[in-house]
Design a protein around this motif. Structure first.
Motif, mmCIF file in Angstrom:
data_model
loop_
_atom_site.group_PDB
_atom_site.id
_atom_site.type_symbol
_atom_site.label_atom_id
_atom_site.label_comp_id
_atom_site.label_asym_id
_atom_site.label_seq_id
_atom_site.Cartn_x
_atom_site.Cartn_y
_atom_site.Cartn_z
ATOM 1 N N UNK A 142 83.731 20.895 -69.035
ATOM 2 C CA UNK A 142 83.247 20.669 -67.862
ATOM 3 C C UNK A 142 82.006 21.096 -67.126
ATOM 4 N N UNK A 143 81.103 20.212 -66.687
ATOM 5 C CA UNK A 143 79.781 20.834 -66.066
ATOM 6 C C UNK A 143 80.006 20.309 -64.604
ATOM 7 N N UNK A 144 79.368 21.138 -63.721
ATOM 8 C CA UNK A 144 79.337 21.042 -62.338
ATOM 9 C C UNK A 144 78.390 19.884 -61.785
ATOM 10 N N UNK A 145 79.087 18.884 -61.363
ATOM 11 C CA UNK A 145 78.153 17.898 -60.689
ATOM 12 C C UNK A 145 77.217 18.448 -59.569
ATOM 13 N N UNK A 146 75.910 17.829 -59.527
ATOM 14 C CA UNK A 146 75.054 18.499 -58.580
ATOM 15 C C UNK A 146 75.413 18.065 -57.312
ATOM 16 N N UNK A 147 75.380 19.172 -56.353
ATOM 17 C CA UNK A 147 75.765 19.032 -55.144
ATOM 18 C C UNK A 147 74.591 18.410 -54.351
ATOM 19 N N UNK A 148 74.887 17.526 -53.354
ATOM 20 C CA UNK A 148 73.735 16.825 -52.406
ATOM 21 C C UNK A 148 74.546 16.617 -51.140
ATOM 22 N N UNK A 149 73.863 16.344 -49.991
ATOM 23 C CA UNK A 149 73.979 16.082 -48.938
ATOM 24 C C UNK A 149 73.648 14.498 -48.779
ATOM 25 N N UNK A 150 74.267 13.849 -47.700
ATOM 26 C CA UNK A 150 74.158 12.281 -47.277
ATOM 27 C C UNK A 150 75.233 11.604 -48.130
ATOM 28 N N UNK A 151 74.847 10.139 -48.275
ATOM 29 C CA UNK A 151 75.912 9.430 -48.702
ATOM 30 C C UNK A 151 76.547 9.558 -50.008
ATOM 31 N N UNK A 152 75.882 10.301 -50.920
ATOM 32 C CA UNK A 152 76.339 10.772 -52.153
ATOM 33 C C UNK A 152 77.245 12.086 -52.022
ATOM 34 N N UNK A 153 77.489 12.608 -51.065
ATOM 35 C CA UNK A 153 78.034 13.993 -51.042
ATOM 36 C C UNK A 153 79.520 13.620 -51.479
ATOM 37 N N UNK A 154 79.857 14.453 -52.530
ATOM 38 C CA UNK A 154 81.256 14.546 -52.953
ATOM 39 C C UNK A 154 81.553 13.481 -54.090
ATOM 40 N N UNK A 155 80.587 12.452 -54.135
ATOM 41 C CA UNK A 155 81.104 11.162 -55.303
ATOM 42 C C UNK A 155 80.401 11.804 -56.338
ATOM 43 N N UNK A 156 81.512 11.539 -57.535
ATOM 44 C CA UNK A 156 81.147 11.753 -58.905
ATOM 45 C C UNK A 156 81.555 10.545 -59.856
ATOM 46 N N UNK A 157 81.927 9.460 -59.236
ATOM 47 C CA UNK A 157 82.424 8.075 -59.962
ATOM 48 C C UNK A 157 82.030 7.061 -59.123
ATOM 49 N N UNK A 158 81.489 5.889 -59.692
ATOM 50 C CA UNK A 158 81.055 4.955 -59.168
ATOM 51 C C UNK A 158 82.157 4.183 -58.408
ATOM 52 N N UNK A 159 83.427 4.560 -58.862
ATOM 53 C CA UNK A 159 84.619 3.784 -58.058
ATOM 54 C C UNK A 159 84.658 4.281 -56.653
ATOM 55 N N UNK A 160 84.124 5.407 -56.244
ATOM 56 C CA UNK A 160 83.949 5.867 -54.943
ATOM 57 C C UNK A 160 82.960 5.329 -54.016
ATOM 58 N N UNK A 161 82.040 4.562 -54.645
ATOM 59 C CA UNK A 161 80.948 4.289 -53.875
ATOM 60 C C UNK A 161 81.454 3.364 -52.658
ATOM 61 N N UNK A 162 80.944 3.630 -51.490
ATOM 62 C CA UNK A 162 81.131 2.765 -50.327
ATOM 63 C C UNK A 162 80.256 1.360 -50.398
ATOM 64 N N UNK A 163 79.109 1.623 -51.025
ATOM 65 C CA UNK A 163 78.194 0.659 -51.263
ATOM 66 C C UNK A 163 77.323 0.482 -52.697
ATOM 67 N N UNK A 164 77.346 -0.451 -53.236
ATOM 68 C CA UNK A 164 76.591 -0.683 -54.329
ATOM 69 C C UNK A 164 75.066 -0.020 -54.252
ATOM 70 N N UNK A 165 74.373 -0.063 -53.228
ATOM 71 C CA UNK A 165 73.138 0.339 -52.827
ATOM 72 C C UNK A 165 73.046 1.761 -53.428
ATOM 73 N N UNK A 166 74.322 2.720 -53.634
ATOM 74 C CA UNK A 166 74.148 3.875 -53.915
ATOM 75 C C UNK A 166 73.931 3.874 -55.575
ATOM 76 N N UNK A 167 74.084 2.896 -56.260
ATOM 77 C CA UNK A 167 74.135 2.916 -57.670
ATOM 78 C C UNK A 167 72.932 3.659 -58.325
ATOM 79 N N UNK A 168 71.602 3.274 -57.775
ATOM 80 C CA UNK A 168 70.371 3.873 -58.395
ATOM 81 C C UNK A 168 70.250 5.352 -57.946
ATOM 82 N N UNK A 169 70.375 5.582 -56.821
ATOM 83 C CA UNK A 169 70.481 7.240 -56.729
ATOM 84 C C UNK A 169 71.161 7.893 -57.232
ATOM 85 N N UNK A 170 72.559 7.295 -57.495
ATOM 86 C CA UNK A 170 73.443 7.923 -58.228
ATOM 87 C C UNK A 170 73.047 8.227 -59.560
ATOM 88 N N UNK A 171 72.393 7.225 -60.262
ATOM 89 C CA UNK A 171 72.005 7.381 -61.985
ATOM 90 C C UNK A 171 70.957 8.567 -61.686
#
Length: 404
Positions: free
Chosen positions: A64-93
């Motif tokens: 297991x490797x740590x997922x990068x910490x980030x502030x904003x809409x992606x905070x705490x998200x490590x899987x696309x299933x948890x996206x509140x919006x698809x606009x986060x897909x590109x920033x997540x990648x």
């Protein structure tokens, strides 16, 4: 006395999305059966789901490797299933690129311990792993969660598409069959990412297509010449619910939406013949039940393969990505399904009347009977491909032999 030769090792690095991870776990199990040690790299929030599916296979380990910490809409998200919006897909990648250092550290430890991998199989969205693999002299192999035909066209859409189409069976394929081209136009962040990913894929050692020869025999030349989880809106779910009710056929319906509520009185009206499952379900277990006679699907490639490999015909209702092309493959070319609507119909919401009509046709109509017969034939071909000596078995053996 000579020391024992260490077992062959392959590193698997899935993208943090359910539809991308599950086929990689299936592949991991098959590699383990060949006596290969498999290392699946993941992050803390994704570990439990992977561990639950491979924990009984001693040849598979999960660093297991740590997922990068980030502030904003992606905070705490490590899987696309948890996206509140698809606009986060590109920033997540893009965010996954920060996994480069811990990924390289795992490879470094393997080399220093005298057990380097013979290959790294890393997801298409993790194109940045190519540079890491090249620095260690390890081949990178790219798995694709779509058909060979879709992959060939998507890689070269707008570049050499005429060349690809010239190698295909006679049929018409329009750019409208690739929904991402409407949602991710040139100049968008996602389009830029796709260009980066494509460049990395074409420089990688090879690719794995989750398919089998007898289903795509005519498409293989197109692919070889080149070396969205669907989220239905609540309005569409209402129409599906009322269409299923009107069709008067028993059903199991898996609903992922966290906001959808059934129309008033609907649950009582379908009680006894309709089961609604909220969230995620072991889809293949449902499809493996002999009482399942049809599968209403968005035609993601994984779902399509799972249905056909169980001999279940599809009612094809594509919503995004390459799914319209998959619907064409299953309904028009294989004859193992029925289209809900054609892309040329230009309909955003499929009405309950259409759902009702198509469900009835698939379940009790003549067209559905023919599709069911063809689905059983495709099932036979799929299982033949996986047998010892079958086409998929041979290809996996060739890949292992070449790498080792």
């Amino acid at each position: 006395m000579e020391s024992a030769t260490p077992p062959l090792r392959i590193v698997i690095f899935p993208f943090m999305a359910q539809g991308h991870t599950l086929p990689m776990l299936d592949l991991s199990h098959r590699l383990a059966r060949w006596g290969i040690t498999v290392t699946i790299i993941t992050t803390p929030a994704n570990f439990p789901g992977i561990h639950s599916k491979v924990s009984k296979t001693p040849e598979i380990s999960i660093p297991v490797i740590p997922f990068p910490g980030v502030e904003g809409p992606l905070k705490g998200i490590e899987n696309t299933a948890d996206f509140p919006s698809e606009v986060l897909r590109a920033p997540f990648i893009r965010l996954t690129k920060k996994l480069k250092e811990p990924f390289e550290e795992i490879l470094r430890d393997m080399f220093e311990s005298g057990c380097p991998p013979i290959a790294v199989i890393s997801d298409v969205f993790l194109g940045w792993t190519l540079d890491c693999c090249d620095s260690f002299g390890v081949p990178r192999i790219v798995p694709y969660g779509m058909s060979g035909l879709s992959q060939a066209l998507l890689v070269k859409t707008g570049i050499h598409i005429e060349h690809v189409l010239g190698l295909l069976p006679e049929d018409v394929i329009h750019r409208a069959n690739f929904v991402h081209m409407k949602h991710d136009p040139r100049g968008s962040e996602m389009f830029s990412l796709i260009e980066e990913i494509t460049e990395a894929d074409l420089k990688s050692w090879g690719l794995i297509v989750n398919s089998f020869e007898d289903m795509e025999r005519e498409h293989i030349p197109a692919l070889e010449s080149l070396y969205k989880e669907a989220k239905a809106c609540d309005e569409q779910l209402d129409e599906i619910a009322l269409g299923l009710e009107a069709a008067e056929q028993p059903f199991v319906w898996v609903v992922k939406s966290k906001t959808w509520a059934a129309p008033p009185g609907w649950g009582e009206r379908v009680e006894g013949r309709g089961l609604v499952v909220r969230g995620w379900a072991e889809q293949w277990r449902i499809l493996a039940n002999s009482k399942i006679r049809g599968f209403l699907s968005h035609c993601g490639w994984n779902s399509m393969l799972e249905g056909l490999s169980m001999g279940v015909p599809l009612l094809a209702g594509p919503t995004g990505a390459e799914q319209p092309l998959n619907a064409k493959i299953v309904a028009n070319w294989l004859g193992a399904g029925i289209r809900v609507l054609e892309m040329s119909d230009g309909v955003d919401i499929v009405g309950r009347e259409v759902i009702c009509e198509k469900v009835k046709e698939l379940m009790v109509g003549e067209e559905g009977r023919k599709a069911r017969e063809r689905a059983m034939e495709v099932k036979r071909m799929a299982w033949e491909a996986m047998k010892i000596g079958g086409s998929s078995h041979r290809k996996l053996n060739e890949m292992i032999a070449f790498d080792s």
